[in-house]
Design an enzyme around this catalytic site. Structure first.
Site, PDB file in Angstrom:
ATOM      1  N   GLU A  27       9.593  48.617  52.012  1.00  0.00           N
ATOM      2  CA  GLU A  27      10.146  47.279  52.049  1.00  0.00           C
ATOM      3  C   GLU A  27       9.702  46.557  53.309  1.00  0.00           C
ATOM      4  O   GLU A  27       9.552  47.156  54.372  1.00  0.00           O
ATOM      5  CB  GLU A  27      11.662  47.366  51.981  1.00  0.00           C
TER       6      GLU A  27
ATOM      7  N   CYS B  57       9.508  41.928  59.395  1.00  0.00           N
ATOM      8  CA  CYS B  57       9.969  43.281  59.735  1.00  0.00           C
ATOM      9  C   CYS B  57       9.194  44.261  58.860  1.00  0.00           C
ATOM     10  O   CYS B  57       9.233  44.188  57.636  1.00  0.00           O
ATOM     11  CB  CYS B  57      11.479  43.377  59.509  1.00  0.00           C
TER      12      CYS B  57
ATOM     13  N   CYS C  36      12.660  57.902  56.045  1.00  0.00           N
ATOM     14  CA  CYS C  36      12.750  58.201  57.477  1.00  0.00           C
ATOM     15  C   CYS C  36      13.386  59.566  57.667  1.00  0.00           C
ATOM     16  O   CYS C  36      14.301  59.941  56.936  1.00  0.00           O
ATOM     17  CB  CYS C  36      13.575  57.146  58.213  1.00  0.00           C
TER      18      CYS C  36
ATOM     19  N   CYS D  99      19.738  58.778  61.270  1.00  0.00           N
ATOM     20  CA  CYS D  99      20.838  58.048  61.918  1.00  0.00           C
ATOM     21  C   CYS D  99      21.962  57.879  60.883  1.00  0.00           C
ATOM     22  O   CYS D  99      21.700  57.498  59.747  1.00  0.00           O
ATOM     23  CB  CYS D  99      20.354  56.695  62.417  1.00  0.00           C
TER      24      CYS D  99
ATOM     25  N   CYS E  35      22.602  54.556  58.748  1.00  0.00           N
ATOM     26  CA  CYS E  35      21.429  53.903  58.178  1.00  0.00           C
ATOM     27  C   CYS E  35      21.185  54.347  56.742  1.00  0.00           C
ATOM     28  O   CYS E  35      21.127  55.538  56.458  1.00  0.00           O
ATOM     29  CB  CYS E  35      20.215  54.226  59.039  1.00  0.00           C
TER      30      CYS E  35
ATOM     31  N   GLY F 106      11.488  53.812  58.526  1.00  0.00           N
ATOM     32  CA  GLY F 106      10.693  54.795  59.253  1.00  0.00           C
ATOM     33  C   GLY F 106      10.789  54.661  60.758  1.00  0.00           C
ATOM     34  O   GLY F 106      11.307  53.682  61.293  1.00  0.00           O
ATOM     35  N   GLU F 107      10.336  55.711  61.429  1.00  0.00           N
ATOM     36  CA  GLU F 107      10.297  55.749  62.901  1.00  0.00           C
ATOM     37  C   GLU F 107       8.819  55.635  63.295  1.00  0.00           C
ATOM     38  O   GLU F 107       8.054  56.592  63.135  1.00  0.00           O
ATOM     39  CB  GLU F 107      10.926  57.071  63.368  1.00  0.00           C
TER      40      GLU F 107
ATOM     41  N   SER G 241      10.491  49.319  67.616  1.00  0.00           N
ATOM     42  CA  SER G 241      11.772  49.944  67.933  1.00  0.00           C
ATOM     43  C   SER G 241      11.673  51.442  67.681  1.00  0.00           C
ATOM     44  O   SER G 241      11.180  51.874  66.643  1.00  0.00           O
ATOM     45  CB  SER G 241      12.844  49.329  67.032  1.00  0.00           C
TER      46      SER G 241
ATOM     47  N   SER H 220      16.519  52.086  70.359  1.00  0.00           N
ATOM     48  CA  SER H 220      17.728  52.054  69.547  1.00  0.00           C
ATOM     49  C   SER H 220      18.755  52.972  70.209  1.00  0.00           C
ATOM     50  O   SER H 220      18.658  54.183  70.102  1.00  0.00           O
ATOM     51  CB  SER H 220      17.317  52.562  68.151  1.00  0.00           C
ATOM     52  N   LEU H 221      19.692  52.383  70.914  1.00  0.00           N
ATOM     53  CA  LEU H 221      20.599  53.172  71.765  1.00  0.00           C
ATOM     54  C   LEU H 221      21.851  53.603  70.996  1.00  0.00           C
ATOM     55  O   LEU H 221      22.119  54.789  70.843  1.00  0.00           O
ATOM     56  CB  LEU H 221      20.973  52.320  72.990  1.00  0.00           C
TER      57      LEU H 221
ATOM     58  N   ASN I 284      25.779  46.671  59.377  1.00  0.00           N
ATOM     59  CA  ASN I 284      25.632  46.130  58.035  1.00  0.00           C
ATOM     60  C   ASN I 284      26.162  47.174  57.072  1.00  0.00           C
ATOM     61  O   ASN I 284      25.578  48.238  56.955  1.00  0.00           O
ATOM     62  CB  ASN I 284      24.163  45.828  57.757  1.00  0.00           C
TER      63      ASN I 284
ATOM     64  N   CYS J 170      19.407  45.180  59.052  1.00  0.00           N
ATOM     65  CA  CYS J 170      19.045  46.415  59.728  1.00  0.00           C
ATOM     66  C   CYS J 170      19.716  47.622  59.092  1.00  0.00           C
ATOM     67  O   CYS J 170      20.909  47.599  58.818  1.00  0.00           O
ATOM     68  CB  CYS J 170      19.491  46.347  61.188  1.00  0.00           C
TER      69      CYS J 170
END
Ligand code: SF4
Length: 371
Positions: free
Chosen positions: A96, A129, A136, A140, A143, A187-188, A217, A240-241, A316, A359
């Site tokens: 996406e 984006c 991924c 997280c 997510c 993805g990372e 990011s 991304s903290l 979100n 996000c």
């Protein structure tokens, strides 16, 4: 009869395209013409590279070369103008890519406000984006993409291709239109580092998007943060903290067990910033989990002394996600504590929530439709 395997031109460097031309018995400058055709002019097939001789165009197609743009399989338009695209890749996988007509309220490219205002345009400053992997692996907990696991890395051509396909679809003219790129989709990127960096170079040299208009990011792949810092051409860095101490971060982001906050923040402190550049820390606020005043004070201590800003993103919500969106009051309280301590903090507007484009919401298209 052996099948001609389709070969994508997108993703090849100028040098590689020069080899393609030379191997076909053409002069080496034809490589430059292909490079300009696929990246700068964003043609959709080799036949459209009009300054190549017709027989060579035909020979490229016969040899199995295509431009390799992903197909736009579906699009979802949000009430706020955000468009989420489902991009079909050659092997049947999909990713996406999100178009945000007025940016995402977080990343403004080089920070300059001197945009070219186009009349008759529904947007002045758009942000794309981009995804770097199918799914991924980072897991997280807040997510939706994580629920897919990782299927594979994208090639450099597939990363650049998402952008070219969207620029064509939105009739973007470069360099006059202001477009920012954020590598914050599925993805990372730092777990697909070489392809990601190759895509960045092709975007800068070929497509014509300045690196200062790009932000990547990472969830905190510490060795790659160091590698990234030594790249001669690189986007800006966002980390991304999402948590203010190790116990909490390891719970929300299991990657923290491998590279904890001490290691991550050491990498952030060692990161060589360019003049006027700032690091970005992203902090997804989860109600009653990481959004207390104490969390805010701990976050201040983490970033103290760094040339950095913090982007606050209210969660979100989504199906299968066990967290809730904080109240407006808690979000503003968190922001206030950061600002009072001298840390620039911005609340990012969620974009495209209604179409699951915000996000951490990507890749629910197919699943959601069947729910
Ligand atoms: S937030 Fe980013 S890094 Fe974490 S699981 Fe989702 S896509 Fe991967």
């Amino acid at each position: 009869m052996s099948e001609v395997k389709e070969r994508s031109l997108l993703g090849l460097t100028l040098q590689e395209l020069t080899c393609v031309a030379e191997e076909a018995g053409q002069a080496s400058y034809r490589g430059q013409q292909i490079f300009e055709g696929i990246y700068r002019r964003r043609v959709e097939s080799p036949e459209q590279i009009s300054n190549l001789p017709q027989p060579f165009r035909g020979a490229l197609v016969e040899a199995g070369f295509s431009v390799g743009l992903p197909g736009i399989e579906k699009k979802f338009v949000s009430t706020d103008g955000t468009v989420r695209y489902l991009m079909a890749l050659a092997d049947g996988q999909s990713v996406e890519t999100v178009w945000m007509p007025e940016g995402d309220g977080g990343e403004a490219g080089d920070g300059s406000e001197a945009g070219i205002e186009e009349e008759n345009r529904a947007w002045n400053r758009a942000t794309i984006c981009v995804s770097s992997q199918v799914g991924c692996a980072v897991d997280c907990q807040f997510c939706l993409t994580a629920l897919l696991g990782v299927k594979r890395n994208l090639t450099a051509g597939e990363i650049v291709g998402q952008i070219c396909a969207l620029l064509n679809e939105q009739h973007v003219l470069l360099p006059q239109d202001r477009v920012n790129i954020v590598f914050m989709g599925m993805g990372e990127p730092f777990l697909n580092y070489d392809n990601f960096m190759k895509a960045v170079r092709l975007l800068v040299e070929g497509v014509g998007i300045a690196e200062s208009r790009m932000t990547v990011s990472t969830a905190g792949i510490v060795p790659r943060v160091y590698d990234f810092g030594s790249e001669p051409v690189r986007p800006k860095l966002a980390i991304s903290l999402n948590a203010s101490n190790d116990e909490l971060r390891s719970r929300l982001m299991p990657i923290n067990r491998k590279w904890n906050l001490e290691k991550l923040m050491a990498a952030a402190r060692d990161f060589p910033l360019r003049p006027r550049e700032r690091l970005t820390f992203e902090y997804v606020l989860l109600s009653e989990v990481n959004d207390s005043a104490q969390n805010a004070r701990e976050a201040v201590e983490l970033v103290r002394g760094l040339r950095a800003k913090v982007n606050l993103i209210a969660l979100n919500p989504g199906p299968d996600i066990a967290f809730e969106t904080p109240s407006e009051e808690r979000i503003l309280q968190f922001q206030k504590i950061l600002i009072a301590a001298g840390v620039p903090a911005f609340v990012r507007r969620p974009r495209g929530r209604d179409i699951f484009a915000a996000c951490g919401q990507l890749k629910r298209t197919v699943e959601l439709q069947t729910i």
